[in-house]
Design a protein around this motif. Structure first.
Motif, PDB file in Angstrom:
ATOM      1  N   VAL A  41       0.812  -1.211   0.000  1.00  0.00           N
ATOM      2  CA  VAL A  41       0.000   0.000   0.000  1.00  0.00           C
ATOM      3  C   VAL A  41       0.849   1.266   0.000  1.00  0.00           C
ATOM      4  N   GLU A  42       2.046   1.215   0.577  1.00  0.00           N
ATOM      5  CA  GLU A  42       2.912   2.390   0.626  1.00  0.00           C
ATOM      6  C   GLU A  42       3.739   2.560  -0.654  1.00  0.00           C
ATOM      7  N   GLU A  43       3.869   1.485  -1.430  1.00  0.00           N
ATOM      8  CA  GLU A  43       4.727   1.529  -2.617  1.00  0.00           C
ATOM      9  C   GLU A  43       3.968   1.842  -3.902  1.00  0.00           C
ATOM     10  N   LEU A  44       2.678   1.510  -3.920  1.00  0.00           N
ATOM     11  CA  LEU A  44       1.870   1.756  -5.105  1.00  0.00           C
ATOM     12  C   LEU A  44       1.099   3.059  -4.953  1.00  0.00           C
ATOM     13  N   THR A  45       0.674   3.614  -6.065  1.00  0.00           N
ATOM     14  CA  THR A  45      -0.130   4.824  -6.015  1.00  0.00           C
ATOM     15  C   THR A  45      -1.421   4.570  -5.250  1.00  0.00           C
ATOM     16  N   GLN A  46      -1.999   3.412  -5.505  1.00  0.00           N
ATOM     17  CA  GLN A  46      -3.213   2.992  -4.819  1.00  0.00           C
ATOM     18  C   GLN A  46      -3.224   1.468  -4.781  1.00  0.00           C
ATOM     19  N   ALA A  47      -3.635   0.899  -3.670  1.00  0.00           N
ATOM     20  CA  ALA A  47      -3.735  -0.558  -3.540  1.00  0.00           C
ATOM     21  C   ALA A  47      -5.143  -0.892  -3.060  1.00  0.00           C
ATOM     22  N   VAL A  48      -5.804  -1.811  -3.775  1.00  0.00           N
ATOM     23  CA  VAL A  48      -7.217  -2.079  -3.518  1.00  0.00           C
ATOM     24  C   VAL A  48      -7.450  -3.571  -3.320  1.00  0.00           C
ATOM     25  N   ILE A  49      -8.248  -3.905  -2.301  1.00  0.00           N
ATOM     26  CA  ILE A  49      -8.682  -5.284  -2.099  1.00  0.00           C
ATOM     27  C   ILE A  49      -9.944  -5.495  -2.939  1.00  0.00           C
ATOM     28  N   CYS A  50      -9.888  -6.466  -3.826  1.00  0.00           N
ATOM     29  CA  CYS A  50     -11.041  -6.682  -4.711  1.00  0.00           C
ATOM     30  C   CYS A  50     -11.008  -8.091  -5.269  1.00  0.00           C
ATOM     31  N   ASP A  51     -12.175  -8.725  -5.350  1.00  0.00           N
ATOM     32  CA  ASP A  51     -12.305 -10.004  -6.043  1.00  0.00           C
ATOM     33  C   ASP A  51     -12.406  -9.709  -7.537  1.00  0.00           C
ATOM     34  N   ALA A  52     -11.338  -9.962  -8.256  1.00  0.00           N
ATOM     35  CA  ALA A  52     -11.274  -9.576  -9.669  1.00  0.00           C
ATOM     36  C   ALA A  52     -12.165 -10.410 -10.568  1.00  0.00           C
ATOM     37  N   THR A  53     -12.773 -11.459 -10.028  1.00  0.00           N
ATOM     38  CA  THR A  53     -13.707 -12.247 -10.833  1.00  0.00           C
ATOM     39  C   THR A  53     -15.132 -11.716 -10.705  1.00  0.00           C
ATOM     40  N   ASP A  54     -15.328 -10.725  -9.842  1.00  0.00           N
ATOM     41  CA  ASP A  54     -16.647 -10.154  -9.589  1.00  0.00           C
ATOM     42  C   ASP A  54     -16.798  -8.881 -10.429  1.00  0.00           C
ATOM     43  N   GLU A  55     -17.611  -8.965 -11.456  1.00  0.00           N
ATOM     44  CA  GLU A  55     -17.775  -7.823 -12.355  1.00  0.00           C
ATOM     45  C   GLU A  55     -18.300  -6.594 -11.626  1.00  0.00           C
ATOM     46  N   GLY A  56     -19.201  -6.816 -10.672  1.00  0.00           N
ATOM     47  CA  GLY A  56     -19.748  -5.697  -9.913  1.00  0.00           C
ATOM     48  C   GLY A  56     -18.684  -4.995  -9.091  1.00  0.00           C
ATOM     49  N   ALA A  57     -17.778  -5.781  -8.491  1.00  0.00           N
ATOM     50  CA  ALA A  57     -16.701  -5.199  -7.698  1.00  0.00           C
ATOM     51  C   ALA A  57     -15.727  -4.433  -8.588  1.00  0.00           C
ATOM     52  N   THR A  84     -10.834 -11.265 -17.112  1.00  0.00           N
ATOM     53  CA  THR A  84     -10.720 -10.703 -18.462  1.00  0.00           C
ATOM     54  C   THR A  84     -12.087 -10.516 -19.095  1.00  0.00           C
ATOM     55  N   LEU A  85     -12.942 -11.509 -18.931  1.00  0.00           N
ATOM     56  CA  LEU A  85     -14.300 -11.401 -19.482  1.00  0.00           C
ATOM     57  C   LEU A  85     -15.063 -10.251 -18.834  1.00  0.00           C
ATOM     58  N   ALA A  86     -14.895 -10.090 -17.523  1.00  0.00           N
ATOM     59  CA  ALA A  86     -15.563  -8.990 -16.818  1.00  0.00           C
ATOM     60  C   ALA A  86     -15.058  -7.637 -17.331  1.00  0.00           C
ATOM     61  N   LEU A  87     -13.760  -7.539 -17.559  1.00  0.00           N
ATOM     62  CA  LEU A  87     -13.197  -6.288 -18.073  1.00  0.00           C
ATOM     63  C   LEU A  87     -13.747  -5.962 -19.455  1.00  0.00           C
ATOM     64  N   LYS A  88     -13.887  -6.990 -20.298  1.00  0.00           N
ATOM     65  CA  LYS A  88     -14.464  -6.770 -21.628  1.00  0.00           C
ATOM     66  C   LYS A  88     -15.920  -6.306 -21.501  1.00  0.00           C
ATOM     67  N   ASN A  89     -16.660  -6.915 -20.591  1.00  0.00           N
ATOM     68  CA  ASN A  89     -18.060  -6.526 -20.397  1.00  0.00           C
ATOM     69  C   ASN A  89     -18.183  -5.092 -19.882  1.00  0.00           C
ATOM     70  N   LEU A  90     -17.169  -4.660 -19.137  1.00  0.00           N
ATOM     71  CA  LEU A  90     -17.181  -3.298 -18.598  1.00  0.00           C
ATOM     72  C   LEU A  90     -16.699  -2.265 -19.619  1.00  0.00           C
ATOM     73  N   GLY A  91     -16.286  -2.740 -20.784  1.00  0.00           N
ATOM     74  CA  GLY A  91     -15.875  -1.823 -21.842  1.00  0.00           C
ATOM     75  C   GLY A  91     -14.456  -1.316 -21.729  1.00  0.00           C
ATOM     76  N   VAL A  92     -13.603  -2.009 -20.951  1.00  0.00           N
ATOM     77  CA  VAL A  92     -12.201  -1.607 -20.857  1.00  0.00           C
ATOM     78  C   VAL A  92     -11.553  -1.830 -22.221  1.00  0.00           C
ATOM     79  N   LYS A  93     -10.941  -0.785 -22.769  1.00  0.00           N
ATOM     80  CA  LYS A  93     -10.461  -0.850 -24.151  1.00  0.00           C
ATOM     81  C   LYS A  93      -9.111  -1.537 -24.300  1.00  0.00           C
ATOM     82  N   SER A  94      -8.208  -1.296 -23.373  1.00  0.00           N
ATOM     83  CA  SER A  94      -6.852  -1.842 -23.515  1.00  0.00           C
ATOM     84  C   SER A  94      -6.576  -2.805 -22.374  1.00  0.00           C
TER      85      SER A  94
END
Length: 217
Positions: A41-57, A84-94
């Protein structure tokens, strides 16, 4: 300066994140393990706890603000694919994705991501190239069989005209530039004389570069 989101803070994800910050960018690191997020958390600009398989999160992370989202979940193929599928559904371009197996690569390629990374395989190729061509400090594959190689000129090539190494009448190899201390020379002809400690960039096919490699040792 760009902003990146790196999902998965394993060794690869952390290394990529810290290097991006070192290069002057901002990085949001994402991981489902609170201990890992707290560690960085101190080394990154922002550090987030998140379930990356949860599209809503993921939707809560405002990923549209990221220039690139790097999915660095390598070992858990299911989690990587769901993310990856969730990111595509969210419209992330890159989207860039780390793939650990050929099956992983094949499935991800069907999702239309911008780039698929095989870090261990790519590093293995680079090590092999370095062992085979010790005079080459670095190289870049340009596609269509073309490579750009970086060569550090050693003492045995000091005061050597470029024509003695590559004759553009015989080899389809193009010198791009020579860096000499703080100076950069781009208008290079066959009679350009190399000095020890110069850095020389050459572009050519793998076969041509391999053929002239013994002259560069």
């Amino acid at each position: 300066m760009a902003h990146f989101t790196v999902i998965g803070l394993g060794r690869f994800g952390v290394a990529a994140s810290l290097e991006l910050i070192h290069l002057g960018h901002t990085v949001t690191g994402v991981d489902s393990d609170p201990k890992i997020v707290e560690k960085y958390v101190e080394e990154l600009t922002q550090a987030v706890i998140c379930d990356a398989t949860d599209e809503g999160a993921l939707r809560e992370l405002a990923l549209a603000n990221s220039d690139v989202v790097l999915v660095a979940i390598g070992e858990d193929m299911q989690a990587s694919l769901l993310c990856t599928l969730a990111l595509k559904n969210l419209g992330v371009k890159s989207i860039w994705v780390k793939a650990s197996t050929k099956a992983h690569h094949t499935i991800v390629s069907k999702l239309g991501v911008q780039r698929i990374i095989h870090p261990e395989e790519e590093m293995g190729v680079r090590v092999a190239q370095a062992l085979n061509y010790p005079m080459v400090n670095n190289y870049l594959e340009m596609g269509h069989g073309l490579y750009v190689v970086e060569i550090h000129v050693k003492s045995n090539l000091h005061d050597t005209p470029l024509s003695k190494l590559i004759s553009r009448g015989s080899y389809n190899i193009q010198p791009i530039l020579v860096k000499r201390e703080e100076a950069v020379y781009t208008n290079i002809n066959d009679e350009f004389v190399l000095n020890e400690f110069d850095t020389l960039l050459l572009c050519g096919s793998r076969a041509e570069l391999k053929y002239v490699a013994p002259r560069l040792v």
